[in-house]
Design a protein around this motif. Sequence first.
Motif, PDB file in Angstrom:
ATOM      1  N   GLU A 117       4.880  43.415 -28.245  1.00 39.22           N
ATOM      2  CA  GLU A 117       4.788  42.261 -27.357  1.00 39.22           C
ATOM      3  C   GLU A 117       3.953  42.540 -26.113  1.00 39.22           C
ATOM      4  OE1 GLU A 117       7.641  43.215 -28.724  1.00 39.22           O
ATOM      5  OE2 GLU A 117       8.865  41.498 -29.340  1.00 39.22           O
ATOM      6  N   HIS A 118       4.091  43.765 -25.555  1.00 36.46           N
ATOM      7  CA  HIS A 118       3.365  44.001 -24.305  1.00 36.46           C
ATOM      8  C   HIS A 118       1.850  44.016 -24.517  1.00 36.46           C
ATOM      9  CE1 HIS A 118       2.323  48.232 -25.010  1.00 36.46           C
ATOM     10  NE2 HIS A 118       3.497  48.361 -25.567  1.00 36.46           N
ATOM     11  N   GLN A 158       0.429  41.898 -26.624  1.00 39.05           N
ATOM     12  CA  GLN A 158       0.141  40.462 -26.585  1.00 39.05           C
ATOM     13  C   GLN A 158      -0.018  39.973 -25.153  1.00 39.05           C
ATOM     14  OE1 GLN A 158       3.101  38.145 -28.506  1.00 39.05           O
ATOM     15  NE2 GLN A 158       2.655  38.969 -30.528  1.00 39.05           N
ATOM     16  N   THR A 159       0.867  40.475 -24.276  1.00 34.61           N
ATOM     17  CA  THR A 159       0.769  40.090 -22.866  1.00 34.61           C
ATOM     18  C   THR A 159      -0.611  40.448 -22.326  1.00 34.61           C
ATOM     19  OG1 THR A 159       3.086  40.681 -22.674  1.00 34.61           O
ATOM     20  CG2 THR A 159       1.908  40.244 -20.629  1.00 34.61           C
ATOM     21  N   ALA A 160      -1.044  41.676 -22.598  1.00 27.49           N
ATOM     22  CA  ALA A 160      -2.341  42.129 -22.090  1.00 27.49           C
ATOM     23  C   ALA A 160      -3.463  41.263 -22.653  1.00 27.49           C
ATOM     24  CB  ALA A 160      -2.551  43.599 -22.430  1.00 27.49           C
ATOM     25  N   VAL A 161      -3.396  40.955 -23.952  1.00 30.26           N
ATOM     26  CA  VAL A 161      -4.431  40.108 -24.564  1.00 30.26           C
ATOM     27  C   VAL A 161      -4.408  38.723 -23.927  1.00 30.26           C
ATOM     28  CG1 VAL A 161      -5.128  38.960 -26.698  1.00 30.26           C
ATOM     29  CG2 VAL A 161      -4.460  41.354 -26.744  1.00 30.26           C
ATOM     30  N   SER A 162      -3.183  38.191 -23.702  1.00 28.56           N
ATOM     31  CA  SER A 162      -3.064  36.836 -23.149  1.00 28.56           C
ATOM     32  C   SER A 162      -3.599  36.762 -21.719  1.00 28.56           C
ATOM     33  CB  SER A 162      -1.608  36.382 -23.169  1.00 28.56           C
ATOM     34  OG  SER A 162      -0.906  36.931 -22.075  1.00 28.56           O
ATOM     35  N   ARG A 163      -3.764  37.909 -21.063  1.00 23.92           N
ATOM     36  CA  ARG A 163      -4.288  37.899 -19.700  1.00 23.92           C
ATOM     37  C   ARG A 163      -5.804  38.044 -19.667  1.00 23.92           C
ATOM     38  NH1 ARG A 163      -0.954  42.588 -16.918  1.00 23.92           N
ATOM     39  NH2 ARG A 163      -0.637  41.367 -15.040  1.00 23.92           N
ATOM     40  N   GLY A 164      -6.411  38.100 -20.847  1.00 22.53           N
ATOM     41  CA  GLY A 164      -7.862  38.176 -20.896  1.00 22.53           C
ATOM     42  C   GLY A 164      -8.424  39.568 -20.660  1.00 22.53           C
ATOM     43  N   ILE A 165      -7.596  40.602 -20.879  1.00 19.73           N
ATOM     44  CA  ILE A 165      -8.097  41.976 -20.764  1.00 19.73           C
ATOM     45  C   ILE A 165      -8.967  42.249 -21.991  1.00 19.73           C
ATOM     46  CG2 ILE A 165      -7.405  44.413 -20.555  1.00 19.73           C
ATOM     47  CD1 ILE A 165      -6.259  42.808 -18.299  1.00 19.73           C
ATOM     48  N   PRO A 166     -10.186  42.808 -21.802  1.00 20.77           N
ATOM     49  CA  PRO A 166     -11.040  43.099 -22.966  1.00 20.77           C
ATOM     50  C   PRO A 166     -10.334  44.005 -23.969  1.00 20.77           C
ATOM     51  CG  PRO A 166     -12.262  43.391 -20.928  1.00 20.77           C
ATOM     52  CD  PRO A 166     -10.842  43.153 -20.540  1.00 20.77           C
ATOM     53  N   ARG A 189      -5.691  51.260 -22.689  1.00 17.96           N
ATOM     54  CA  ARG A 189      -4.660  51.270 -21.646  1.00 17.96           C
ATOM     55  C   ARG A 189      -3.249  51.058 -22.205  1.00 17.96           C
ATOM     56  NH1 ARG A 189      -6.167  50.127 -16.412  1.00 17.96           N
ATOM     57  NH2 ARG A 189      -4.236  48.985 -16.155  1.00 17.96           N
ATOM     58  N   HIS A 190      -3.136  50.407 -23.367  1.00 16.88           N
ATOM     59  CA  HIS A 190      -1.795  50.103 -23.875  1.00 16.88           C
ATOM     60  C   HIS A 190      -1.492  50.760 -25.215  1.00 16.88           C
ATOM     61  CE1 HIS A 190      -0.976  47.440 -20.552  1.00 16.88           C
ATOM     62  NE2 HIS A 190      -2.203  46.974 -20.696  1.00 16.88           N
ATOM     63  N   ARG A 212      -2.481  54.630 -25.060  1.00 13.84           N
ATOM     64  CA  ARG A 212      -1.667  55.228 -24.008  1.00 13.84           C
ATOM     65  C   ARG A 212      -0.213  55.398 -24.463  1.00 13.84           C
ATOM     66  NH1 ARG A 212       1.543  56.971 -21.583  1.00 13.84           N
ATOM     67  NH2 ARG A 212       2.008  57.108 -19.363  1.00 13.84           N
ATOM     68  N   ARG A 244     -11.982  35.157 -22.798  1.00 15.73           N
ATOM     69  CA  ARG A 244     -11.234  35.918 -21.795  1.00 15.73           C
ATOM     70  C   ARG A 244     -11.157  35.151 -20.487  1.00 15.73           C
ATOM     71  NH1 ARG A 244     -13.878  40.286 -24.366  1.00 15.73           N
ATOM     72  NH2 ARG A 244     -15.473  40.482 -22.792  1.00 15.73           N
ATOM     73  N   ARG A 278      -8.402  32.744 -20.846  1.00 10.78           N
ATOM     74  CA  ARG A 278      -7.108  33.422 -20.731  1.00 10.78           C
ATOM     75  C   ARG A 278      -6.806  33.814 -19.290  1.00 10.78           C
ATOM     76  NH1 ARG A 278      -7.850  36.947 -26.286  1.00 10.78           N
ATOM     77  NH2 ARG A 278      -6.782  35.494 -27.668  1.00 10.78           N
ATOM     78  N   ARG A 304       3.961  52.136 -18.195  1.00 11.57           N
ATOM     79  CA  ARG A 304       3.082  51.976 -17.039  1.00 11.57           C
ATOM     80  C   ARG A 304       3.891  51.399 -15.887  1.00 11.57           C
ATOM     81  NH1 ARG A 304      -2.381  52.413 -19.335  1.00 11.57           N
ATOM     82  NH2 ARG A 304      -2.928  52.707 -17.183  1.00 11.57           N
TER      83      ARG A 304
END
Lengths: 314, 324
Positions: free
Chosen positions: A208-209, A211-219, A226-227, A230, B84, B87, B105
């Motif tokens: 899920e986390h 998905q959160t990163a993707v939903s925030r528009g992180i490349p 990073r996720h 890591r 992006r 988003r 993190r």
Amino acid sequence: MAAYLMRRAIMLAATLLVSSFVVFAGLSVAPGNPLATLSGGRSLPPESVAVLVQRYHLDEPFFVQYATWLGNAVRGDLGMSITLRHDVSELIGSRSGTTIALILYAALIVLLAGVSLGLLAALRPGIVDSLVVMSTAVVVAVPPFVAAIVLIGIFAVNLRWLPALGNGSGLWDGIRHLTLPAFALAAASTAAVARVTRTTVRAELGREHVQTAVSRGIPYQAVVRRHALRNAAVPISTLAGMTVASMIALAAVVERAFSLNGLGSYLVTAALSKDFAVVQGISLVLVTSFVLINTLVDVVAAVLDPRIKLGRRA
Amino acid sequence: MNDLLRISGLTVRLPLDGEMRTVLSDVSLSIAAGEAVGLVGESGSGKSMTARSIVRLLPPGALVEGTIRYRGNDVPSLRGQRLRDLRSSVSMVFQDPRAHINPVRTVGDFLTEALRVNQRVARREAEGRAVRVLDEVGVADGPRRLRQYPHELSGGLLQRVMIAAALLTEPHLLLADEPTTALDVTTQAEVMAILDELRRERGLAMLFITHDLELAAAVCDRTAVMYAGRVMEIRASALLHDHALHPYTAALAAARPSLERRAERLVTTPGRPLSAFEAPDGCPFSTRCPHVRQRCHDERPDLRPLDGGQVACVRAEELAVSHD
């Protein structure tokens, strides 16, 4: 963190104490009398026997012998080699460089090649993934001595790219001579690390986390780095650390196969010639490195995953 | 009306057990700038899928038909940087902050990630902004919180962190997917109040997903009710709750226990909620509806304007009359 490190340090000391006892006791229950080795099979006059017995503390009770040996070992004195009449610490010191270089080289291959192959397979489902999965399934089952023979056959005998035997001289020549042994030592572990990297990175990508990163528009590359990677670093580093620790023992086989003048091949030689001070000394060094690397792996895991310290799972 | 988001005829099919199954069917919905729209329905009715379609967070292999336009952009055709950007402009608050925040993190890293990676804001500046927003969502001692890890925070605190992270990127639309469901009751009220207040202050539009009709009525201007992957009714929240036009909405409203009247047993709707692919040919609610007629089995009712809203029920007028 400080409390965790303290706990680990106490456990480390206890493990080393127990393993040193096993190393010492193991040789004293092994067949063969040290006196027979010392005399080279000849019958000695009682005076000479008395001198030898005194020099090697053979008349003292077992636990006193152990305590004396351990006390000296802690101060860096591992006794004298029986066959070479030379200080064991120095003999070990002169050979450890090769072994350390071999294991570091192999560890580098395991981490770089293992993680890259695993990552590639995780991110490229389909033909790339299948290729990596199939080839690693084969390589993971190949023990170092088989890998050594195959590598020598292909790269030293047929293609003549790299030397098969000896240590070489100088930095560049030394690296060239260590390349085939390092790959032979690293092959199975690289495959294992690649497989674990593939599985854990893929599992993390489904979390899920992520998905959160993707939903925030992180490349996507940043999300993977990073996720997914890591978080996968905890199981990857644990497996890599364990396989590197196991290489300490496997290095003996590879050093013999490639005629490298390292600790492992010396251990085999010393065991065959019943040079018990050398066998005990090298065993103690190997066991200590093994335990130290495992402790390091645990500490790295605690640094990588902040939940471990609090979990009191040591 | 100048719509921020307009969804029309959205149909989504997902590969499940080797076949394509419909999870959303002909969903139409619009949200104006600054407007809060509630999306209410039982589990599996397609609420989350609708929200996920807006930021293209559907499972791999999903087939999407219909149009989604966000600020004039055709969402299904966006790629790469434009996707992006979308988003970044639409923030999502997920139901379970424990699972949706990376456990290894720091909280500070989670809060500042989007600012630092997407907008290239310097670390110090991003952390300063994070501390200010944390203060606004009621998390004191911001600088210390930034250095903590998610497992060191309670669920309620973590959901406030999630809301703070959603607000930090200064979006135009907030997608809140049951943001208080995973929290205990007293925390729910606090978190809801904070979310509502900050949204109004900033003039943010919101799609608020919940299964609680009354909660939706309290915080949303309009509420849409979904059943089996379809929108059954959309109306101003207050009207919807007190004078439901669709029998399903009425059933939902009746099922909620009331503080004012004493009930021996809670009212339940017979049968179980259906997924879109299980729905019968006619009205999807026909199998459970107390007012069902032959006509409901024969034709599938479309959403049609009625009484200031929209409803998908052929008998809406006569039922509304009989209620009064």
